[in-house]
Design an enzyme around this catalytic site. Structure first.
Site, short mmCIF file in Angstrom:
data_model
loop_
_atom_site.label_atom_id
_atom_site.label_comp_id
_atom_site.label_asym_id
_atom_site.label_seq_id
_atom_site.Cartn_x
_atom_site.Cartn_y
_atom_site.Cartn_z
N SER A 66 0.83 -1.20 0.00
CA SER A 66 0.00 0.00 0.00
C SER A 66 0.86 1.26 0.00
O SER A 66 1.67 1.46 -0.90
CB SER A 66 -0.96 -0.07 1.21
OG SER A 66 -1.97 0.89 1.12
N ASP B 189 -10.04 -5.75 -4.64
CA ASP B 189 -9.49 -4.90 -3.59
C ASP B 189 -10.32 -3.63 -3.55
O ASP B 189 -10.34 -2.87 -4.52
CB ASP B 189 -8.01 -4.60 -3.91
CG ASP B 189 -7.32 -3.74 -2.87
OD1 ASP B 189 -8.01 -3.07 -2.08
OD2 ASP B 189 -6.08 -3.72 -2.86
N HIS C 287 -7.42 -6.18 0.44
CA HIS C 287 -6.27 -5.27 0.37
C HIS C 287 -5.10 -5.75 1.23
O HIS C 287 -4.01 -5.19 1.13
CB HIS C 287 -6.72 -3.88 0.84
CG HIS C 287 -5.70 -2.80 0.62
ND1 HIS C 287 -5.19 -2.50 -0.64
CD2 HIS C 287 -5.07 -1.97 1.50
CE1 HIS C 287 -4.30 -1.52 -0.52
NE2 HIS C 287 -4.22 -1.18 0.76
#
Length: 266
Positions: free
Chosen positions: A96, A217, A246
């Site tokens: 991320s 996601d 995610h």
């Protein structure tokens, strides 16, 4: 930071070997997110872990609101850790926000990175004219308002949506680390991340990249992975993961570890 960066950000090196693997967690977690992935790699790598300065496991006094207004300060932290450990070169795995931190670091110091493995990465979360980031401005503002109004209620709704897969233990773990964050820091970092637009730097990334994208996601549409592959300056590939959500390192750690082994072998 008054104390050394290695102490302040809880830097650990696990395993042995002259090859370095750096595992960098994303927003809302800390290095414990890698705990079920780590054992797969300690035999062949010296594995470096740390906590982002915004993580709940870090003394909040280290979070400087004036400094961490962009990802550049996080890049400084990452590079300072590698220099302090005298790491000549590593494979960097970033989830991320840390995927983008790694990309920015590789532009500054390409010599330090042999490969970037980018999990759930996005250069921009907001939709644009010819770009689908997944969110409209109004939706983002609703997220910020919910966080401000009742952080506990927001976490209880956000955690299962982010995990995606039906893995209650992963939801509990993600909720735990979200609750560990001070709500004002969590909101500040969310604003930084959601308002970032790093599309312009992709062409400057020349270190080989493997983009890992799950089947579904809620934070990052599959089209973002394709966009990144098409715009990264150096060699890049997409590894589509047969799992949802995610946070595959929380919801499917053994599967993700095998996928990382495949990426590392290529």
């Amino acid at each position: 930071m008054g104390t050394s960066i290695l102490d302040a950000l809880n830097v650990r090196v696990e395993g042995s070997g002259d090859k370095y693997l750096f595992l960098a967690h994303g927003f809302g977690t800390d290095q414990s997110a890698w705990q079920r992935v780590l054992p797969y790699f300690t035999r062949n790598y010296s594995v470096i872990l740390y906590d982002l300065v915004c993580a709940g496991s870090v003394n909040p006094d280290h979070f400087d609101y004036r400094r961490y207004t962009t990802l550049d300060a996080y890049v400084d932290d990452l590079l300072n850790i590698l220099d302090a450990l005298r790491v000549p070169r590593c494979v960097y795995v970033g989830h991320s926000i840390s995927a983008m931190i790694g990309m920015l670091a590789s532009i500054r110091r390409p010599d330090l990175f042999s490969k970037l493995i980018l999990i759930g990465a996005s250069p921009r979360f907001l939709n644009d004219k010819d770009y689908h980031g997944g969110f409209e401005q109004g939706e983002i503002e609703q997220v910020f308002s919910a966080m401000e109004a009742n952080y506990e209620a927001w976490v209880n709704g956000f955690a299962p949506l982010s995990v995606g897969a039906d893995v209650p233990a992963a939801v509990r773990e993600f909720s735990r680390t979200l609750f560990n964050m001070r709500p004002d820091i969590s909101l500040f970092v969310s604003r930084t991340v959601f308002h970032s637009d790093l599309r312009g730097i992709l062409g400057l990334v020349n270190v080989p990249c493997c983009i890992m994208q799950t089947a579904r996601d809620m934070s990052v549409p599959a089209s973002v992975a394709t966009y990144m592959k098409d715009h990264i300056g150096g060699k890049s590939s997409i590894q589509w993961l047969d799992t949802e959500g995610h946070l595959p390192h929380l919801s499917a750690p053994s599967y993700l570890a095998r996928q990382l082994e495949i990426a590392l072998s290529q």
